[in-house]
Scaffold this motif. Structure first.
Motif, mmCIF file in Angstrom:
data_model
loop_
_atom_site.group_PDB
_atom_site.id
_atom_site.type_symbol
_atom_site.label_atom_id
_atom_site.label_comp_id
_atom_site.label_asym_id
_atom_site.label_seq_id
_atom_site.Cartn_x
_atom_site.Cartn_y
_atom_site.Cartn_z
ATOM 1 N N VAL A 179 9.132 -4.508 -9.927
ATOM 2 C CA VAL A 179 7.628 -3.873 -10.618
ATOM 3 C C VAL A 179 7.484 -4.826 -8.547
ATOM 4 O O VAL A 179 7.418 -6.201 -8.899
ATOM 5 C CB VAL A 179 7.312 -4.010 -10.822
ATOM 6 C CG1 VAL A 179 7.044 -3.440 -12.172
ATOM 7 C CG2 VAL A 179 7.269 -5.726 -11.382
ATOM 8 N N THR A 180 6.104 -4.056 -8.131
ATOM 9 C CA THR A 180 5.635 -4.982 -6.852
ATOM 10 C C THR A 180 4.265 -6.158 -7.768
ATOM 11 O O THR A 180 3.451 -6.046 -8.499
ATOM 12 C CB THR A 180 4.532 -3.611 -5.970
ATOM 13 O OG1 THR A 180 4.703 -2.740 -5.799
ATOM 14 C CG2 THR A 180 3.811 -4.498 -4.937
ATOM 15 N N VAL A 181 4.743 -7.499 -6.742
ATOM 16 C CA VAL A 181 3.782 -8.400 -7.181
ATOM 17 C C VAL A 181 1.790 -8.611 -6.778
ATOM 18 O O VAL A 181 0.787 -8.934 -6.754
ATOM 19 C CB VAL A 181 4.314 -9.441 -6.989
ATOM 20 C CG1 VAL A 181 3.356 -11.203 -7.797
ATOM 21 C CG2 VAL A 181 5.340 -9.088 -8.500
ATOM 22 N N SER A 182 2.548 -8.415 -5.786
ATOM 23 C CA SER A 182 1.475 -8.493 -3.647
ATOM 24 C C SER A 182 2.080 -8.006 -2.611
ATOM 25 O O SER A 182 3.954 -8.049 -2.930
ATOM 26 C CB SER A 182 1.530 -9.834 -3.625
ATOM 27 O OG SER A 182 3.188 -10.629 -2.930
ATOM 28 N N LEU A 183 1.412 -6.864 -1.645
ATOM 29 C CA LEU A 183 1.624 -6.486 -0.994
ATOM 30 C C LEU A 183 0.381 -6.857 0.369
ATOM 31 O O LEU A 183 -0.379 -6.787 -0.395
ATOM 32 C CB LEU A 183 1.659 -5.038 -0.961
ATOM 33 C CG LEU A 183 1.576 -4.253 -0.066
ATOM 34 C CD1 LEU A 183 3.242 -4.479 0.509
ATOM 35 C CD2 LEU A 183 1.699 -2.524 -0.170
ATOM 36 N N HIS A 184 0.995 -7.720 1.128
ATOM 37 C CA HIS A 184 -0.092 -7.542 2.249
ATOM 38 C C HIS A 184 0.149 -6.465 3.411
ATOM 39 O O HIS A 184 1.180 -6.868 3.568
ATOM 40 C CB HIS A 184 0.181 -9.292 2.817
ATOM 41 C CG HIS A 184 -0.693 -9.040 4.447
ATOM 42 N ND1 HIS A 184 -2.261 -9.501 3.804
ATOM 43 C CD2 HIS A 184 -0.206 -9.710 5.092
ATOM 44 C CE1 HIS A 184 -2.606 -9.937 5.007
ATOM 45 N NE2 HIS A 184 -1.525 -9.768 5.501
ATOM 46 N N CYS A 185 -0.345 -5.861 3.569
ATOM 47 C CA CYS A 185 -0.684 -5.043 4.593
ATOM 48 C C CYS A 185 -1.594 -5.103 6.897
ATOM 49 O O CYS A 185 -2.687 -6.045 6.045
ATOM 50 C CB CYS A 185 -0.951 -3.743 4.323
ATOM 51 S SG CYS A 185 0.324 -2.738 3.218
ATOM 52 N N ASP A 186 -1.165 -5.291 7.541
ATOM 53 C CA ASP A 186 -2.210 -5.039 8.914
ATOM 54 C C ASP A 186 -1.841 -4.266 8.739
ATOM 55 O O ASP A 186 -0.062 -3.798 9.954
ATOM 56 C CB ASP A 186 -1.344 -6.395 9.584
ATOM 57 C CG ASP A 186 -1.528 -7.715 8.855
ATOM 58 O OD1 ASP A 186 -2.876 -7.937 8.539
ATOM 59 O OD2 ASP A 186 -0.890 -8.623 9.069
ATOM 60 N N PHE A 187 -2.861 -3.819 9.193
ATOM 61 C CA PHE A 187 -3.144 -2.115 10.179
ATOM 62 C C PHE A 187 -3.174 -2.772 11.862
ATOM 63 O O PHE A 187 -3.756 -3.675 12.666
ATOM 64 C CB PHE A 187 -4.952 -1.559 10.070
ATOM 65 C CG PHE A 187 -4.379 -1.075 8.199
ATOM 66 C CD1 PHE A 187 -3.851 0.225 8.109
ATOM 67 C CD2 PHE A 187 -4.982 -1.938 7.697
ATOM 68 C CE1 PHE A 187 -3.835 0.256 6.991
ATOM 69 C CE2 PHE A 187 -5.582 -1.184 6.215
ATOM 70 C CZ PHE A 187 -4.763 -0.748 6.261
ATOM 71 N N VAL A 188 -2.062 -2.252 12.862
ATOM 72 C CA VAL A 188 -1.709 -2.411 13.762
ATOM 73 C C VAL A 188 -2.427 -1.585 14.908
ATOM 74 O O VAL A 188 -2.500 -1.284 16.048
ATOM 75 C CB VAL A 188 -0.697 -2.633 14.043
ATOM 76 C CG1 VAL A 188 -0.276 -3.458 15.995
ATOM 77 C CG2 VAL A 188 0.101 -3.507 13.679
ATOM 78 N N SER A 189 -2.348 -0.021 14.643
ATOM 79 C CA SER A 189 -2.339 0.933 15.463
ATOM 80 C C SER A 189 -2.787 2.379 14.195
ATOM 81 O O SER A 189 -2.673 1.911 13.468
ATOM 82 C CB SER A 189 -1.756 1.438 16.312
ATOM 83 O OG SER A 189 -0.356 1.877 16.638
ATOM 84 N N ALA A 190 -3.022 3.299 14.894
ATOM 85 C CA ALA A 190 -3.162 4.873 14.498
ATOM 86 C C ALA A 190 -2.470 5.118 14.622
ATOM 87 O O ALA A 190 -1.837 5.367 15.091
ATOM 88 C CB ALA A 190 -4.865 4.951 14.944
#
Length: 153
Positions: A83-94
């Protein structure tokens, strides 16, 4: 809304058939090209867009969760529930509806119960999103609901 032609899927990719619940059926299909590392692909459709005519950030985060999570599942064995415990995302472009988006992930560390992974989504030569997360092996599989099955299409 009309769907994109399947001819836009690059050669070597096939529909991902790893069982991951019914939710993926609503946002997919997700494609996979086996290898080391496996690459996952997604053909963005108009239904995945936001008001700015770009792929919605929530869809990109969902895709990142799928790419990283399926990489973890392959690493620990498909019979081991995670199961997912944490997920960190950075948006870089579209990315835009009609774009082919590919992702891959790498396991960076494994303990007895936790798996650390990082990956990215890209469109052409552009990185769209970078992500890092932690997954946990669970001793008992999450309760299965009626209707959860391996993807058929």
């Amino acid at each position: 809304m009309k769907s994109m032609p399947s001819s836009a899927v690059p050669p070597g990719f096939e529909i991902c058939r790893i069982a991951d619940g019914c939710f993926a059926e609503y946002v997919g299909p997700l494609y996979v090209r086996e290898g080391e590392p496996a690459r996952f692909g997604f053909l963005a459709q108009p239904r995945h867009g936001n008001v700015h005519e770009a792929v919605h950030g929530g869809m990109l985060m969902t895709l990142a969760d799928q790419v990283l999570g399926l990489t973890v599942m392959q690493a620990v064995g498909l019979e081991t529930p995670v199961v997912t415990v944490s997920l960190h995302c950075d948006f870089v472009s579209a990315a835009r509806p009609g774009d082919w988006i590919e992702g891959e992930a790498t396991i960076t560390r494994m303990t007895r119960s936790l798996i650390f992974v990082r990956g990215s989504l890209g469109c052409g030569r552009s990185v769209v999103l970078s992500a890092a997360g932690v997954w946990k092996k669970v001793s008992h599989p999450p309760r299965r609901q009626a209707g959860i099955r391996e993807r058929e299409s």
